[in-house]
Design a protein around this motif. Structure first.
Motif, short mmCIF file in Angstrom:
data_model
loop_
_atom_site.label_atom_id
_atom_site.label_comp_id
_atom_site.label_asym_id
_atom_site.label_seq_id
_atom_site.Cartn_x
_atom_site.Cartn_y
_atom_site.Cartn_z
N ARG A 231 5.77 -2.26 -4.13
CA ARG A 231 6.63 -0.77 -4.26
C ARG A 231 5.61 0.49 -4.73
O ARG A 231 5.61 1.60 -4.22
N GLY A 232 4.75 -0.15 -5.63
CA GLY A 232 3.67 0.96 -6.03
C GLY A 232 2.88 1.09 -4.92
O GLY A 232 2.00 2.44 -4.75
N LYS A 233 2.48 0.41 -3.93
CA LYS A 233 1.42 0.77 -2.85
C LYS A 233 1.99 1.60 -1.74
O LYS A 233 1.44 2.09 -0.99
N HIS A 234 3.48 1.49 -1.65
CA HIS A 234 4.11 2.18 -0.45
C HIS A 234 5.19 3.19 -0.90
O HIS A 234 5.73 3.17 -1.91
N ASP A 235 5.50 4.19 0.08
CA ASP A 235 6.45 5.08 0.00
C ASP A 235 7.90 4.56 -0.06
O ASP A 235 8.68 5.25 -0.52
N ALA A 236 7.97 3.50 0.69
CA ALA A 236 9.27 3.02 0.66
C ALA A 236 9.18 1.46 1.24
O ALA A 236 8.16 1.06 1.81
N VAL A 237 10.10 0.49 0.85
CA VAL A 237 10.21 -0.75 1.12
C VAL A 237 11.56 -1.28 1.70
O VAL A 237 12.51 -0.85 1.69
N PRO A 435 16.17 3.06 -5.32
CA PRO A 435 15.85 4.27 -4.33
C PRO A 435 14.55 4.17 -3.58
O PRO A 435 13.78 3.49 -4.03
N GLY A 436 14.71 4.27 -2.17
CA GLY A 436 13.44 3.80 -1.67
C GLY A 436 13.25 2.49 -0.97
O GLY A 436 12.43 2.20 -0.38
N VAL A 437 14.25 1.80 -1.32
CA VAL A 437 14.17 0.18 -0.92
C VAL A 437 15.42 -0.13 -0.16
O VAL A 437 16.49 0.39 -0.47
N TYR A 438 15.26 -0.73 0.95
CA TYR A 438 16.14 -0.99 1.78
C TYR A 438 16.44 -2.43 2.49
O TYR A 438 15.40 -3.04 2.08
#
Length: 477
Positions: A231-237, A435-438
């Motif tokens: 999660r820290g390396k990417h803008d969304a997961v 948020p930001g995780v799908y």
């Protein structure tokens, strides 16, 4: 006036591609159906009635424009047919091979309902895309512009790969993490080559790699890298892990040697098809050669296991299923193929125990069908004193799959799950509680079809793009 190219079902009979003789195909792992010739593909496509309300389109999870690309095929416009099929389906050549068309598009074909025999949609779809690969029409992804945002996809199965395709075409930087040494998920290691030859999957993986998708393989999230680090390396997961936890047997003796999981058995067989050195096969643990094999289950995984055992040289192969033929979840086409190859189905039967260690016998409980259960199918009930024994040297458990405890394994307490253990995701957007995780595919739906995972991945790809756009817009204010 131009000759009408369609609606020829009245005088042209349904034909499937020629099937290789069972005595020949049962000794190898090559696909069992031969390719349509060009004229035969045109002929079969021309049987389509071009319905005003096409039920094949409606009942396809991807809502493929089936009547349109059938017409283009009948007219000899194959490149256009491919481009149209690819517009709604990331992997049409894979769906053409492994979708249960008899339950989806073909099963709802209007001319099938009228007694003329369905259009062979799957075979034509396979022909179109195989031709596209042969002709060089399938190109690497080339985004018009590159974007700075990056998205992590956990799981390289059909859901994850279809999302990667959507995101990469939009210029997003995509990294796919997967626990196995090859991408493809169950398409690579779960489905045997006689249904889906491995170069078909590897070609799509290569297309994604050439298009800029990065694959991090042999990477177990929660062990080799933490979920928080991703999660820290990417803008969304995107979570697209699938479900791999096997439902277990609780009958007496179920822990004996020689009673194995379907996923382990199929993975070993598929690794052999890549030329890998597999000790579990060489030492006989996951090798059916010379053995009396009993497979427990009635889904498509069970069909894959029984047909694999035949090809490995089993002495006998029996499939125990607790309901009857009409109520089994697996494809009827697959049951027919298995029977032709020498598999014996023992309907209305379930395991009641096992003797020997290694296993020597399966205690079988005979069943009957009672009142319908919550699924609408008749509930299997035990027949009193209906017990007998089946001899077995290898028992394969194909009872279905359950989700792993991702929230616990990944120390992600804020990842909400359902009472079934699946990841809770919003319908349509596939957004999770973070948020930001799908999340998409079987880890949300439970064990399901490849085509549903593809649909989920494509939808989630669009949702993630909208999320990234919103984040960028807020940052610009």
């Amino acid at each position: 006036m131009a000759k009408q190219p369609m609606l020829k079902f009245v005088h042209t009979a349904k034909e499937m591609p020629q099937k290789r003789d069972a005595d020949v195909r049962s000794h190898d792992f090559n696909e069992i159906y031969r390719e349509f010739a060009d004229e035969k593909a045109k002929e079969q496509a021309s049987r389509c009635s071009q319905c005003g309300v096409p039920y094949c389109h409606t009942h396809c999870p991807l809502h493929n424009n089936i009547p349109d690309w059938l017409r283009l095929t009948a007219e000899g416009r194959l490149q256009e047919a491919y481009e149209l099929s690819q517009a709604t389906n990331t992997f049409p050549e894979i769906c053409g091979r492994i979708c249960p068309q008899d339950r989806l598009c073909e099963g709802n074909c209007v001319i099938e309902q009228s007694g003329h025999g369905t259009v062979t949609i799957g075979a034509v779809e396979k022909y179109i895309t195989d031709t596209a690969w042969d002709m060089g029409w399938v190109k690497p992804i080339k985004p018009a512009t590159e974007r700075a945002e990056s998205v992590a996809i956990i799981g390289a199965g059909p859901g994850g790969l279809s999302a990667a395709d959507v995101l990469r075409r939009a210029g997003v930087q995509v990294t796919v993490y997967d626990r196995y040494d090859r991408a493809g998920g169950l398409m690579t290691y779960g489905i045997p080559g006689f249904k889906l030859e491995k170069d078909v999957v590897m070609n799509r993986v290569k297309q994604l790699e050439e298009g800029g998708v990065e694959f991090v393989l042999n990477c177990n999230v929660g062990t080799d890298i933490s979920f928080d680090a991703i999660r820290g390396k990417h803008d969304a997961v995107l979570i697209a892990t699938g479900v791999y936890k096997t439902r277990e047997l609780t009958d007496p003796g179920a822990d004996a040697a020689g009673i194995v999981r379907a996923i382990d058995y199929l993975t070993v067989s598929n690794k052999l098809s890549f030329g890998d050195d597999v000790p579990e096969f060489e030492d006989g643990t996951l090798n059916a050669e010379g053995k009396r094999v009993v497979v427990i289950g009635g889904g498509d995984t069970a069909m894959d296991c029984v047909r694999t055992a035949i090809r490995q040289g089993a002495t006998s192969v029996k499939c125990l299923y607790r309901r009857d033929r009409a109520n089994m979840p697996g494809s009827q086409r697959e049951v027919q193929n298995a029977e032709e190859e020498g598999v014996e189905f023992v309907w209305l039967s379930a395991p009641a125990g096992f003797s020997g260690d290694p296993v020597q016998k399966v205690l079988v409980q005979q069943m009957r069908l009672g009142a319908p259960d919550a699924s609408g199918r008749q509930r299997p009930e035990k027949i009193e004193d209906g017990i007998y024994e089946e001899e077995a040297d290898l028992v394969i458990k194909a009872l279905g799959f359950e989700p792993e405890d991702l929230a616990g394994q990944w120390q992600a307490d804020d990842l909400e799950t359902t009472r079934w253990g699946t990841v809770k995701a919003e319908f349509g957007t596939h957004a999770t509680s973070i948020p930001g995780v799908y999340a998409v595919g079987d880890i949300v739906r439970g064990a399901s079809l490849v085509v549903w995972a593809i649909r989920d991945g494509r939808e989630a790809g669009g949702s993630i793009l909208r999320y990234l756009d919103n984040v960028a817009a807020v940052a610009a204010e």
